[in-house]
Scaffold this motif. Structure first.
Motif, PDB file in Angstrom:
ATOM      1  N   ILE A 126      40.513  90.725  41.942  1.00  0.00           N
ATOM      2  CA  ILE A 126      41.313  89.873  42.806  1.00  0.00           C
ATOM      3  C   ILE A 126      42.788  90.138  42.503  1.00  0.00           C
ATOM      4  O   ILE A 126      43.193  90.217  41.324  1.00  0.00           O
ATOM      5  N   LYS A 131      32.157  86.530  44.910  1.00  0.00           N
ATOM      6  CA  LYS A 131      31.799  87.759  45.635  1.00  0.00           C
ATOM      7  C   LYS A 131      32.650  88.938  45.201  1.00  0.00           C
ATOM      8  O   LYS A 131      32.155  90.065  45.089  1.00  0.00           O
ATOM      9  N   HIS A 132      33.942  88.710  44.949  1.00  0.00           N
ATOM     10  CA  HIS A 132      34.875  89.788  44.614  1.00  0.00           C
ATOM     11  C   HIS A 132      35.179  89.745  43.122  1.00  0.00           C
ATOM     12  O   HIS A 132      35.644  88.718  42.600  1.00  0.00           O
ATOM     13  N   LYS A 133      34.906  90.845  42.463  1.00  0.00           N
ATOM     14  CA  LYS A 133      35.153  90.930  41.029  1.00  0.00           C
ATOM     15  C   LYS A 133      36.626  91.194  40.713  1.00  0.00           C
ATOM     16  O   LYS A 133      37.120  90.789  39.677  1.00  0.00           O
ATOM     17  N   VAL A 173      34.168  83.136  47.629  1.00  0.00           N
ATOM     18  CA  VAL A 173      35.034  84.319  47.685  1.00  0.00           C
ATOM     19  C   VAL A 173      35.272  84.877  46.289  1.00  0.00           C
ATOM     20  O   VAL A 173      35.207  86.102  46.068  1.00  0.00           O
ATOM     21  N   ARG A 213      40.234  84.855  36.001  1.00  0.00           N
ATOM     22  CA  ARG A 213      39.270  84.678  37.099  1.00  0.00           C
ATOM     23  C   ARG A 213      38.194  83.663  36.729  1.00  0.00           C
ATOM     24  O   ARG A 213      37.848  82.776  37.524  1.00  0.00           O
ATOM     25  N   ARG A 237      47.104  91.715  39.489  1.00  0.00           N
ATOM     26  CA  ARG A 237      45.638  91.636  39.359  1.00  0.00           C
ATOM     27  C   ARG A 237      45.275  90.551  38.348  1.00  0.00           C
ATOM     28  O   ARG A 237      45.836  90.467  37.255  1.00  0.00           O
TER      29      ARG A 237
END
Length: 208
Positions: free
Chosen positions: A203, A199-201, A196, A146, A140
């Motif tokens: 990953i 949108k996604h917290k 992408v 991120r 993760r």
């Protein structure tokens, strides 16, 4: 000189049949063979014993034995068809005698050994699969990674967009067209990746 003088053979000394075969010695006569075995047959002069009588009442004895005795069980038989022959059921193979064995229903040793070998092989295979999955387990991304990845993608998009803005207004050659298409594809791919990630917290990435 000349051929040897040999006497003429006599016609009485002719060759007889089986005369050249080896002869066995003469058989000795055994004295014991003349003796006859003792027989249990009564002699002609023997007389039977007379006057012996039994006081047993056979009629009453048979009646008592018939009353007190157990009835005779009929033997089970089988018939192949309506007017066929009768066969004993016990020796016909239709009676399941195998269920009366001592080892009936007991799993053979080779079957238990084979089952244990199969279970051991399955456990080893599952352990190897789990180990392989652990090695290739997904990781993760933290919030810092991120954000840094997102900032790097945006920076790359700005650089590609700057190169795209620096193109000439007239694209009249094939290399210019190919370069423009390449920049457009890069910008489109970077925009998709940025969308992408935003949108996604959470990953996950696979470990190589």
């Amino acid at each position: 000189m000349g051929p040897a003088k040999v006497g003429e053979p006599s016609p009485k000394n002719f060759l007889q049949k089986h005369s050249k075969e080896p002869k066995l010695p003469a058989r000795k006569k055994e004295q014991d063979s003349k003796k006859l075995p003792t027989l249990s047959v009564p002699q002609r002069t023997d007389h039977p014993v007379m006057g012996i009588q039994s006081k047993k009442n056979f009629i009453n004895a048979n009646a008592v034995a018939a009353v007190t005795g157990l009835p005779k069980k009929p033997q089970p038989i089988c018939v192949d068809r309506r007017q066929g022959d009768k066969y004993l059921l016990e020796t016909s193979g239709l009676v399941p005698k195998y269920i009366k064995k001592k080892d009936y229903g007991v799993i053979p040793k080779y079957v238990t050994w084979r089952n244990e070998e199969i279970k051991r092989a399955q456990k080893e295979q599952e352990a190897s699969i789990l180990e392989h999955l652990k090695k290739r387990a997904m990781k993760r991304l933290s919030d810092e990674e991120r954000n840094s990845l997102l900032q790097g993608l945006k920076k790359n998009w700005e650089e590609v967009y700057r190169e795209f803005q620096g193109l000439s207004l007239e694209i009249d050659t094939i290399p210019k067209k190919l370069y423009k298409e390449k920049l457009e594809l890069q910008m489109k791919q970077l925009e998709h990746d940025i969308e992408v990630i935003e949108k996604h917290k959470v990953i996950y990435i696979a470990n190589e």
